[in-house]
Write a protein that holds these residues in place. Structure first.
Motif, PDB file in Angstrom:
ATOM      1  N   GLY A  29       0.812  -1.212   0.000  1.00 25.35           N
ATOM      2  CA  GLY A  29       0.000   0.000   0.000  1.00 25.35           C
ATOM      3  C   GLY A  29       0.844   1.260   0.000  1.00 25.35           C
ATOM      4  N   GLU A  48      -3.848   1.345   5.724  1.00 27.77           N
ATOM      5  CA  GLU A  48      -4.107   0.724   4.430  1.00 27.77           C
ATOM      6  C   GLU A  48      -4.357  -0.771   4.590  1.00 27.77           C
ATOM      7  OE1 GLU A  48      -4.352   2.073   1.331  1.00 27.77           O
ATOM      8  OE2 GLU A  48      -4.325   4.018   2.316  1.00 27.77           O
ATOM      9  N   ASP A  49      -3.577  -1.422   5.456  1.00 29.59           N
ATOM     10  CA  ASP A  49      -3.782  -2.854   5.698  1.00 29.59           C
ATOM     11  C   ASP A  49      -5.173  -3.115   6.271  1.00 29.59           C
ATOM     12  OD1 ASP A  49      -1.303  -3.477   4.766  1.00 29.59           O
ATOM     13  OD2 ASP A  49      -0.344  -3.610   6.726  1.00 29.59           O
ATOM     14  N   ARG A  65      -7.764  -1.291   5.811  1.00 36.78           N
ATOM     15  CA  ARG A  65      -8.727  -1.080   4.723  1.00 36.78           C
ATOM     16  C   ARG A  65      -8.803  -2.302   3.819  1.00 36.78           C
ATOM     17  NH1 ARG A  65      -7.462   2.713  -0.453  1.00 36.78           N
ATOM     18  NH2 ARG A  65      -9.231   2.096  -1.725  1.00 36.78           N
ATOM     19  N   TYR A  66      -7.616  -2.852   3.443  1.00 37.15           N
ATOM     20  CA  TYR A  66      -7.611  -4.042   2.593  1.00 37.15           C
ATOM     21  C   TYR A  66      -8.292  -5.213   3.286  1.00 37.15           C
ATOM     22  CZ  TYR A  66      -4.143  -1.484  -0.156  1.00 37.15           C
ATOM     23  OH  TYR A  66      -3.502  -0.553  -0.911  1.00 37.15           O
ATOM     24  N   SER A  67      -8.072  -5.312   4.603  1.00 37.52           N
ATOM     25  CA  SER A  67      -8.699  -6.403   5.359  1.00 37.52           C
ATOM     26  C   SER A  67     -10.217  -6.265   5.364  1.00 37.52           C
ATOM     27  CB  SER A  67      -8.162  -6.413   6.792  1.00 37.52           C
ATOM     28  OG  SER A  67      -8.793  -7.402   7.568  1.00 37.52           O
ATOM     29  N   GLU A 106     -12.037  -4.728   3.124  1.00 36.49           N
ATOM     30  CA  GLU A 106     -12.546  -5.001   1.780  1.00 36.49           C
ATOM     31  C   GLU A 106     -12.589  -6.497   1.505  1.00 36.49           C
ATOM     32  OE1 GLU A 106     -10.044  -2.766  -0.798  1.00 36.49           O
ATOM     33  OE2 GLU A 106     -11.139  -0.881  -0.482  1.00 36.49           O
TER      34      GLU A 106
END
Length: 625
Positions: free
Chosen positions: A186, A540-541, A543-545, A547
């Protein structure tokens, strides 16, 4: 009357301490005379084709107020492509039309491709000698022609130009190796533009040397003059603000300070590659001496900074700057700058109480150091004293040396960065008061843990500060040595620093103290920016998690559309910065100004908003402070 720089050096026509082969080639050489009727006049000049000097270098070479001093060195930037250096001399004479004084300046221009100042300081010795001779007899212009013929830049395409290389390294402008955590996925990385000379790292102690007129010699004086205020100034430089230093003649030392602050706020190369490409430039642009004739340029540069925010730019135009001026009208126009530093007059050094510079934002908003800055300054001061003591030969005597006044650490009276008495003198005016929240928290933690938690926090903070001087200064005897030290315990360290200054005055060019100061601030920058990068990476991590969870846990609505249950973290959502991250950045968790700094840092480097979580104590689920 303003105090003049002591005349403790005398020079021949050509430099004796710098070999001619190490002198950068010059693009222009000129002689400027101040006439009471005609004003500033260029009476002799040589320059490369298409390099216009008229209407610019005469004003930059002779800033307002020089008539009050006997000599000075003035640095400036010309046309954004060249660095300028002029040697000014105010010579008494018997000519009535000259008002019994002849004021001239001999100056040069060198390409900025050689660094922030094009290493123009290597010509300082010769320029001072030329100015002194021409002030006595202006007919000796043959000396100027000789110097031009010897040091002018070779014609482009010639054999000499093909073999021309920048002078060999002498500048400790990068710190020892810096370890940091690289953000995970990210994080956007890129390679920033770097100065070939100002970004060169020292690979061995043999290279820790400076030529006599190198601006970095003033680094210890910088700490002496600003005390803990150096940290909020450094943070403004890290944000690439427009910083103006209002001062009086002579300007040489303040020009050196401009250079120093620009160097200290460099983004280390190891850190710059993990920052977004849309962030600020790797360095703060130094303009050195500016005046009323530069107001138009400053306004255009400000407009360029607005356009820069809309799109990434490859050059430094509109990217913030630091400069000094003797024209008070610039200080009055607060739309031209973001931070104003007003230096006390030279005679204030004889005052009974320490007179500090005044730092402010536009509209008179004062800038102060935090409580954390004060503790950090004590730690830095004590570490530098240990370094100075460790680099002295064993046979150095204890007799107080006699050294030039330009050495800020040469006498006990001026060694404010070492003695407790110096820094405590009038220091309340520099520091933010301790907040009620901090008082309540400290009191509660002392009561709840019998002082153990407080001592643990202090030891952790001391260890973190000591790590910034690791490998460049001896470790303190105990983690608490900074706070427990008394004025008397620093006396041997003062003598060591004075002896070190005396050795330099005798001809030593070793720059271990200057390298340590640069390493300290570069590591502080790395610490701050990498923690910030880790915070962004963690967000960011998360957020990715979220999603990924949404993709696995999706529902279908009545109309057949896909509904995501958890998508609360948007690209433009504020990123939370907890108190532990603030402490790891080396900032004050109780300071509102440091919270604002983190928010501005997040906007400048990542284009995101930040929410700063305060520190506090909860009892039975109820926050009590």
């Amino acid at each position: 009357m303003a105090a003049s720089r002591p005349k403790d050096l005398h020079f021949s026509a050509l430099p004796s301490t710098v070999p001619p082969s190490d002198l950068p080639p010059i693009s222009a050489l000129f002689l400027i005379d101040f006439d009471v009727k005609a004003g500033y006049t260029i009476v002799w000049k040589q320059a490369e084709p298409d390099l216009d000097l008229d209407g610019a270098v005469e004003y930059k070479s002779l800033p307002s107020g020089l008539h009050t001093v006997t000599d000075d060195l003035i640095y400036f930037v010309h046309a954004g492509t060249h660095a300028g250096l002029s040697a000014f001399v105010n010579e008494p004479c018997e000519e009535e039309e000259a008002r019994h004084a002849r004021m001239i300046a001999v100056g040069i221009l060198v390409p900025l491709s050689y660094g922030r100042l094009g290493r123009a300081w290597r010509h300082a010795e010769a320029l001072k000698s030329l100015a002194s001779k021409l002030a006595k007899d202006r007919k000796q212009t043959a000396l100027l022609q000789q110097y031009w013929d010897q040091h002018k830049a070779p014609q482009e395409g010639s054999a000499a130009a093909a073999t021309l290389h920048p002078p060999t390294g002498e500048t400790p402008l990068s710190s020892p190796s810096i370890t940091f955590s690289v953000p995970a996925k990210g994080a956007k990385t890129h390679t920033r533009n770097r100065s070939a000379s100002d970004g060169a790292a020292l690979s061995s102690t043999a290279n820790q040397r400076l030529s006599p007129y190198h601006p970095a010699w003033s680094l210890s004086s910088l700490l002496d003059k600003f005390g803990p205020l150096i940290f909020p100034i450094y943070r403004a430089a890290l944000l690439r603000k427009r910083i103006l230093i209002s001062c009086h003649a002579p300007v040489r030392e303040i020009c050196d300070f401009v250079y120093d602050i620009s160097i200290l706020s460099n983004i280390p190369l190891a850190v710059s590659d993990v920052l977004p490409s849309t962030g600020p430039t790797q360095r703060l642009r130094p303009l050195f001496t500016i005046g009323v004739h530069d107001i138009g340029f400053l306004m255009e540069d400000f407009e360029a900074s607005k356009r820069r925010g809309e799109s990434a730019a490859d050059d430094d135009y509109g990217s913030g700057w630091i400069a000094c001026t003797t024209d008070s009208i610039l200080a009055m126009k607060d739309t031209l700058w973001d931070m104003l530093i007003t230096m006390p007059p030279e005679h204030s050094t004889n005052a009974r109480e320490k007179v500090w510079p005044v730092v402010e934002f536009p509209r008179g908003h004062p800038v102060k150091a935090t409580q954390r800055d004060l503790r950090r300054f004590h730690s830095l001061r004590e570490g530098l004293a240990r370094l100075a003591a460790s680099t002295l030969p064993e046979n150095i005597g204890s007799e107080p040396p006699r050294t030039p006044n330009s050495m800020a650490l040469s006498t006990r009276r001026s060694s404010h960065i070492v003695t407790n008495a110096g820094i405590e003198d009038n220091v309340d005016k520099l520091i933010e008061p301790l907040s009620w929240t901090a008082l309540a928290y400290n009191g509660f933690m002392w009561w709840a843990s019998a002082g153990e938690q407080m001592r643990s926090d202090e030891q952790e903070e001391s260890a973190r500060d000591a790590a910034l001087l690791a490998d460049v200064a001896p470790a303190p005897q105990t983690p608490m040595s900074v706070r427990q030290a008394t004025t008397s315990s620093f006396e041997p360290m003062v003598d060591s620093l004075a002896s070190l200054a005396n050795r330099r005055a005798a001809g030593s060019q070793e720059a271990s103290l200057e390298l340590a100061i640069i390493a300290y601030f570069h590591r502080l920058t790395a610490q701050t920016l990498t923690v910030l990068a880790d915070v962004v990476s963690s967000a960011e991590d998360e957020r990715y998690s979220d999603e990924a969870d949404d993709d696995l846990d999706e529902d279908t609505g009545a109309d057949g559309d896909v509904l995501l249950r958890n998508n609360s973290l948007e690209d433009d959502a504020p990123i939370s910065v907890d108190s532990r991250s603030v402490e790891n950045m080396g900032l004050d968790v109780w300071s509102a100004s440091d919270a604002v700094f983190i928010q501005e840092l997040m906007r400048a480097y990542y284009g995101r908003e930040a929410h700063i979580e305060g520190k506090g104590v909860e009892v039975c689920g109820v926050r009590v402070c």
